[in-house]
Design a protein around this motif. Structure first.
Motif, PDB file in Angstrom:
ATOM      1  N   ILE A  89      12.193 -11.383  -3.289  1.00  0.00           N
ATOM      2  CA  ILE A  89      11.523 -10.277  -2.596  1.00  0.00           C
ATOM      3  C   ILE A  89      10.119 -10.684  -2.183  1.00  0.00           C
ATOM      4  O   ILE A  89       9.601 -11.709  -2.578  1.00  0.00           O
ATOM      5  CB  ILE A  89      11.431  -9.028  -3.495  1.00  0.00           C
TER       6      ILE A  89
ATOM      7  N   MET B 171      16.555 -11.164  -7.581  1.00  0.00           N
ATOM      8  CA  MET B 171      16.364 -10.835  -6.177  1.00  0.00           C
ATOM      9  C   MET B 171      15.121 -11.552  -5.631  1.00  0.00           C
ATOM     10  O   MET B 171      14.089 -11.568  -6.279  1.00  0.00           O
ATOM     11  CB  MET B 171      16.177  -9.340  -6.050  1.00  0.00           C
TER      12      MET B 171
ATOM     13  N   ARG C  26       7.861  -3.306   0.959  1.00  0.00           N
ATOM     14  CA  ARG C  26       8.649  -4.499   1.284  1.00  0.00           C
ATOM     15  C   ARG C  26       8.381  -4.990   2.713  1.00  0.00           C
ATOM     16  O   ARG C  26       8.194  -6.179   2.942  1.00  0.00           O
ATOM     17  CB  ARG C  26      10.140  -4.185   1.127  1.00  0.00           C
TER      18      ARG C  26
ATOM     19  N   GLY D  12      11.227  -2.378  -2.472  1.00  0.00           N
ATOM     20  CA  GLY D  12      12.064  -1.739  -1.456  1.00  0.00           C
ATOM     21  C   GLY D  12      13.334  -1.113  -1.975  1.00  0.00           C
ATOM     22  O   GLY D  12      14.325  -1.016  -1.244  1.00  0.00           O
ATOM     23  N   LEU D  13      13.330  -0.685  -3.218  1.00  0.00           N
ATOM     24  CA  LEU D  13      14.536  -0.079  -3.778  1.00  0.00           C
ATOM     25  C   LEU D  13      14.414   1.431  -3.982  1.00  0.00           C
ATOM     26  O   LEU D  13      15.338   2.186  -3.715  1.00  0.00           O
ATOM     27  CB  LEU D  13      14.874  -0.732  -5.132  1.00  0.00           C
ATOM     28  N   CYS D  14      13.276   1.867  -4.473  1.00  0.00           N
ATOM     29  CA  CYS D  14      13.192   3.262  -4.922  1.00  0.00           C
ATOM     30  C   CYS D  14      12.992   4.246  -3.786  1.00  0.00           C
ATOM     31  O   CYS D  14      13.353   5.415  -3.901  1.00  0.00           O
ATOM     32  CB  CYS D  14      12.087   3.423  -5.959  1.00  0.00           C
TER      33      CYS D  14
ATOM     34  N   GLN E 186       8.851   5.046   1.568  1.00  0.00           N
ATOM     35  CA  GLN E 186       9.554   4.954   2.856  1.00  0.00           C
ATOM     36  C   GLN E 186       8.720   5.579   3.959  1.00  0.00           C
ATOM     37  O   GLN E 186       8.172   6.674   3.807  1.00  0.00           O
ATOM     38  CB  GLN E 186      10.917   5.644   2.774  1.00  0.00           C
TER      39      GLN E 186
ATOM     40  N   CYS F 218       8.406   0.902  -7.025  1.00  0.00           N
ATOM     41  CA  CYS F 218       9.125  -0.299  -7.444  1.00  0.00           C
ATOM     42  C   CYS F 218       8.519  -1.567  -6.846  1.00  0.00           C
ATOM     43  O   CYS F 218       8.584  -2.632  -7.441  1.00  0.00           O
ATOM     44  CB  CYS F 218      10.601  -0.198  -7.073  1.00  0.00           C
TER      45      CYS F 218
END
Lengths: 289, 153
Positions: free
Chosen positions: A5, A3, A270, A256-258, A262, A253
């Protein structure tokens, strides 16, 4: 397939798996204040230059203990050496603070959005730092000083809890002596032995902005402080699109996955940590976040 | 300390929007003041008869605690010092010390207070401006009290 990133600055061949830490050895560890230290790191394997942009961060891994996101505080013009200025706040940062020169730690990164140095070119640059917030702004200062002709006035406003807690105190004095650079330091608490400014860092904003239309402000520190700083900057004529903040949340992570970091519709790791103010204004005003 | 007339009062942001008569009334109470580093400008409990506008230098607002002095805040060029002259009991609430050589415009608070009693338009105009300063200082003090740099382990 790997990926892509984070920053475009990182050649994909250097660290193809963003979840796999590279072993770095500790070149030095220096105590900055009673609870803040700086690690100077170098990758153990010789390879292509590792570059970062001011404002980006790495994930530092204390083997067998855990990982944490730490801003890069070193010189962006120096390849293959990264500095991280860290505050002891928990197990991982405490363990990293006990390493010695020659020890090894794991490093993933660099990750995240940088300060928009291209937007700062040709303008006055105003940096507002609170406490450890000075660390991710230090590379900005080094970049501006290394490319002095690209920028107008550089002003550094730094706030700390007390005189003993002033981060990079000696460097602040050195930077102030450079042409076109001013730095002001203030502390929240002091006794009569301190002859400098006392008061919150946001009070320094007044009468600092000379040309609001041609100024860009980078702010990093406790979120409450940043909110007040934004208010003061706006009072002094800066638009929302001239103010950038570096946010902090619990990052795991870093890609920007976990979802741990947020922030409304954004992932701090991210999409940040550096955001233009108008992009996150709504989320900053949500009490639940 | 030396005194002289201060003719350019209207240039200070604090007086922006005041009419000429109001500026003239205040001007008649104004003087220049200079304090060297380390000199005390005011002492807690002493009669508060002055309002100061800092033009250069830095002063500390100091709480004289037993055995030590705590600096609550510092003020510098462009800031004003002192509102106790307007509020009973007209006594300084804190010590004021020059921590960097200071040039200031001093206003005779007793004279100005008398003028405000006679001319309520002037009194209200000054009260609005001083209230703004007080609110800003209160907000800054609240932020200071939050201790935002505390290491929360």
């Amino acid at each position: 397939m790997f990926m892509k990133i984070g920053s475009d600055l990182r050649p994909s061949s250097i660290q193809p798996d963003p979840m796999c830490p590279d072993v770095h050895h500790v070149m030095s560890i220096s105590q900055e204040t009673s609870d803040i230290y700086t690690l100077k790191l170098q990758p153990t394997e010789r390879r292509e230059a590792v570059r970062f942009a001011p404002g980006q961060f790495n994930m530092l891994y204390a083997f067998g203990v855990g990982e944490c996101a730490i801003s890069i505080s070193g010189d962006p013009t120096v390849n293959n050496v990264t500095e991280h200025t860290i505050r002891r706040v928990g197990l991982v940062t405490g363990t990293l603070g006990s390493v010695r020169a020659g020890d090894s730690i794991g490093v993933r990164g660099p990750f995240g959005t940088p300060w928009p140095m291209d937007q700062a070119r040709g303008r006055d640059v105003l940096l507002i730092a609170g406490g450890i917030g000075m660390a991710p702004l230090r590379p900005v200062i080094m970049d501006v000083l290394a490319n002095r002709e690209n920028y107008k006035e550089l002003t550094i406003l730094s706030g700390s809890r007390d005189p003993e807690g002033i981060l990079f105190a000696d460097e602040l004095l050195t930077w102030k002596k450079q042409p076109g650079v001013d730095s002001k330091v203030t502390v929240d608490h002091a006794d009569s032995r301190w002859n400098g400014n006392v008061g919150v860092v946001t009070t320094l904003v007044n009468r600092t902005v000379k040309d609001p239309k041609d100024t860009i402000a980078f702010v990093c520190g406790p979120e409450i402080m940043m909110r007040y700083a934004v208010t003061e900057l706006q009072k002094n004529g800066l638009g929302k699109d001239q103010i950038y903040l570096s946010l902090e949340r619990n990052m795991k992570c870093a890609i920007g996955l976990c979802g741990h970091c947020q922030f409304g519709s954004e992932f701090i790791c991210r999409d940040g940590p550096v955001f233009r103010y108008d992009r996150i204004e709504f989320w900053l005003n949500q009490r639940e976040l | 300390m030396t005194h002289s007339r201060y003719p350019e009062l209207s240039e200070h942001a604090f007086f922006a929007g005041l009419d000429n008569a109001a500026v003239a009334a205040i001007q008649s109470c104004a003087r220049d003041c200079h304090y060297a580093t380390g000199n005390w400008i005011a002492r807690q409990g002493a009669p508060a008869d002055d309002l100061y506008f800092i033009q250069d230098g830095r002063v500390a607002v100091v709480f004289p605690a037993p055995q030590r002095e705590l600096t609550i805040q510092t003020l510098s060029a462009g800031d004003i010092v002192g509102w106790s002259w307007l509020m009973p009991p007209h006594e300084w609430q804190f010590d004021i010390k020059a921590v960097k050589d200071c040039s200031m415009m001093g206003i005779d608070g007793r004279s100005l207070r008398a003028k405000c009693e006679q001319d309520h338009h002037l009194g209200y105009a000054l009260m609005k401006r001083l209230s703004r300063v007080m609110v800003d200082r209160l907000q800054a003090t609240r932020l200071q009290l939050m201790d935002v740099y505390e290491n929360r382990k």
